[in-house]
Design an enzyme around this catalytic site. Structure first.
Site, mmCIF file in Angstrom:
data_model
loop_
_atom_site.group_PDB
_atom_site.id
_atom_site.type_symbol
_atom_site.label_atom_id
_atom_site.label_comp_id
_atom_site.label_asym_id
_atom_site.label_seq_id
_atom_site.Cartn_x
_atom_site.Cartn_y
_atom_site.Cartn_z
ATOM 1 N N ASP A 51 0.990 -1.218 -0.040
ATOM 2 C CA ASP A 51 0.203 -0.241 -0.131
ATOM 3 C C ASP A 51 0.873 1.271 0.252
ATOM 4 O O ASP A 51 1.578 1.618 1.290
ATOM 5 C CB ASP A 51 -1.143 -0.353 1.283
ATOM 6 C CG ASP A 51 -1.852 1.633 1.568
ATOM 7 O OD1 ASP A 51 -2.611 1.033 0.783
ATOM 8 O OD2 ASP A 51 -1.400 2.138 2.123
ATOM 9 N N TYR A 56 3.654 10.042 0.667
ATOM 10 C CA TYR A 56 3.986 9.482 0.987
ATOM 11 C C TYR A 56 5.805 9.980 1.093
ATOM 12 O O TYR A 56 6.449 9.600 1.325
ATOM 13 C CB TYR A 56 4.003 7.722 0.747
ATOM 14 C CG TYR A 56 3.171 7.447 1.753
ATOM 15 C CD1 TYR A 56 2.714 8.181 2.336
ATOM 16 C CD2 TYR A 56 2.709 6.012 1.282
ATOM 17 C CE1 TYR A 56 0.905 8.056 2.566
ATOM 18 C CE2 TYR A 56 1.287 5.703 1.942
ATOM 19 C CZ TYR A 56 0.269 6.454 2.910
ATOM 20 O OH TYR A 56 -0.831 6.181 2.677
ATOM 21 N N LYS A 85 -2.637 6.029 -4.576
ATOM 22 C CA LYS A 85 -3.460 6.925 -4.011
ATOM 23 C C LYS A 85 -3.131 8.362 -4.920
ATOM 24 O O LYS A 85 -2.350 8.704 -5.255
ATOM 25 C CB LYS A 85 -2.995 7.529 -2.413
ATOM 26 C CG LYS A 85 -3.777 5.876 -1.724
ATOM 27 C CD LYS A 85 -3.712 6.564 -0.050
ATOM 28 C CE LYS A 85 -3.251 4.536 0.516
ATOM 29 N NZ LYS A 85 -2.312 4.364 0.413
ATOM 30 N N HIS A 118 -7.333 9.518 -2.477
ATOM 31 C CA HIS A 118 -7.169 9.739 -0.676
ATOM 32 C C HIS A 118 -8.193 10.880 0.196
ATOM 33 O O HIS A 118 -7.765 10.702 1.573
ATOM 34 C CB HIS A 118 -5.776 10.376 -1.128
ATOM 35 C CG HIS A 118 -4.776 9.975 0.478
ATOM 36 N ND1 HIS A 118 -2.951 10.001 -0.605
ATOM 37 C CD2 HIS A 118 -5.159 9.421 1.530
ATOM 38 C CE1 HIS A 118 -3.044 9.274 1.176
ATOM 39 N NE2 HIS A 118 -3.517 9.381 2.044
ATOM 40 N N SER A 192 -3.689 2.218 10.158
ATOM 41 C CA SER A 192 -3.710 3.327 11.381
ATOM 42 C C SER A 192 -3.650 1.782 12.766
ATOM 43 O O SER A 192 -4.110 1.908 13.422
ATOM 44 C CB SER A 192 -3.627 4.393 11.937
ATOM 45 O OG SER A 192 -3.116 5.678 10.999
ATOM 46 N N SER A 196 -1.280 5.274 16.042
ATOM 47 C CA SER A 196 -0.404 5.411 14.761
ATOM 48 C C SER A 196 0.850 6.219 16.225
ATOM 49 O O SER A 196 0.656 6.787 16.949
ATOM 50 C CB SER A 196 -0.769 6.838 14.645
ATOM 51 O OG SER A 196 -0.215 7.734 14.087
ATOM 52 N N SER A 246 6.293 -0.711 9.473
ATOM 53 C CA SER A 246 6.437 -0.683 10.203
ATOM 54 C C SER A 246 8.016 -1.540 9.106
ATOM 55 O O SER A 246 7.929 -1.658 8.017
ATOM 56 C CB SER A 246 6.700 -2.470 11.501
ATOM 57 O OG SER A 246 7.994 -2.698 11.684
#
Length: 298
Positions: A51, A56, A85, A118, A192, A196, A246
């Protein structure tokens, strides 16, 4: 690791999506090379749902990681489910396809498996991208019930969104929105899902730390698991597609192991009881916008 290790969910257009995904969002200051390395490790661990998003700022690194794993024979393009997105600066219809094409160029891909709005805006230009074969499925993110209904009731709707990606975790379990989405054959995707990270620019540092919740801790201890694995498994058993983010190799592996155990019905009920309608990510910069989605109940 075989793709079959991760169950998939069938979307309303007939395409399937792996129920556990790897989220590529990185905090400000994180080296982009960390994202590339983590994406490679995620694929090696067994994640096949990647994703990402233009905003980002790491699409090129994600693409390099995917291409490296294709080149070394670990996966093929068809093995990877890749989500992109559309960011808020490209909502005008004439900007949607160019934005998608830039994302495809960054990722070195011919098509996306899923392209998501988004934040709540017009859907029609997204349909044209699907017709052009640049994306297999189209969805939305951060839409509330009213905004979803506006799309679903729109005259001439060609493809309804396959998913709605929203913040969702035991402190914000989105039960009403989940029920509504299921009734309309729209998959809820949880971001999340582990709470978060405390990042001052987007999250109030006084926010409760989900993974330190004693109830999650007790359930984790009972199953010889981590609180993070329990939080992810909770979503999987609700039929929610869940994203785990992560860049730490140990936690990447731990998160993927959420596929390997079952919570009891009693566990699920107890975790349901943790809901406090607490939102970590409020995106207050958009609070005065008429389409700001978080003023409604759900």
């Amino acid at each position: 690791m075989a793709l079959s290790r991760c169950p998939t969910v069938t979307m309303n257009d007939g395409n399937t999506i792996p129920i556990l995904g790897f989220g590529t969002y990185s905090s400000k200051g994180t080296p982009k090379s960390d994202c590339e390395m983590a994406t490679k490790v995620a694929i090696e661990v067994g994640y096949r749902h990647i994703d990402g998003a233009f905003v980002y700022g790491n699409e090129k690194e994600v693409g390099q990681a995917i291409q490296a794993k294709i080149a070394d024979g670990m996966v093929t393009r068809k093995d990877i489910f890749c989500t992109g997105k559309l960011w808020s600066t490209c909502h005008r219809p004439e900007l949607v396809r160019p934005a998608l094409e830039e994302t495809l160029k960054n990722l070195q891909l011919d098509y996306l498996d899923l392209y998501i709005i988004h934040f709540p805006v017009s859907f029609k230009a997204m349909e044209k991208c699907k017709d052009a074969g640049l994306v297999k499925s189209i969805g939305v993110s951060n839409f509330n019930r009213r905004q979803l209904e506006m799309i679903l009731n729109k005259a001439g709707l060609k493809y309804k969104p396959v998913c709605n990606q929203v913040e969702c975790h035991p402190y914000l379990n989105q039960s009403k929105l989940l029920e509504f989405c299921k009734s309309k054959d729209i998959i809820l995707v949880a971001y999340s899902a582990l709470g978060s990270q405390r990042e001052p620019r987007v999250v109030d540092e006084k926010s409760p730390f989900l993974l330190e919740d004693p109830v999650l801790g007790a359930i984790a201890k009972k199953h010889n698991r981590t609180p993070g694995q329990v939080a992810l498994r909770y979503q999987i058993q609700r039929g929610v597609v869940v994203l785990a983010k992560s860049f730490n190799e140990k936690r990447l592996k731990e998160n993927f192991q959420a596929l390997d155990f079952q919570l009891t019905p009693e566990d699920m009920k107890v975790i349901d009881g943790l809901n406090r309608n607490f939102r970590y990510l409020k995106f207050r910069v958009y609070q005065e916008h008429p389409n700001y989605p978080f003023n409604d109940e759900y």
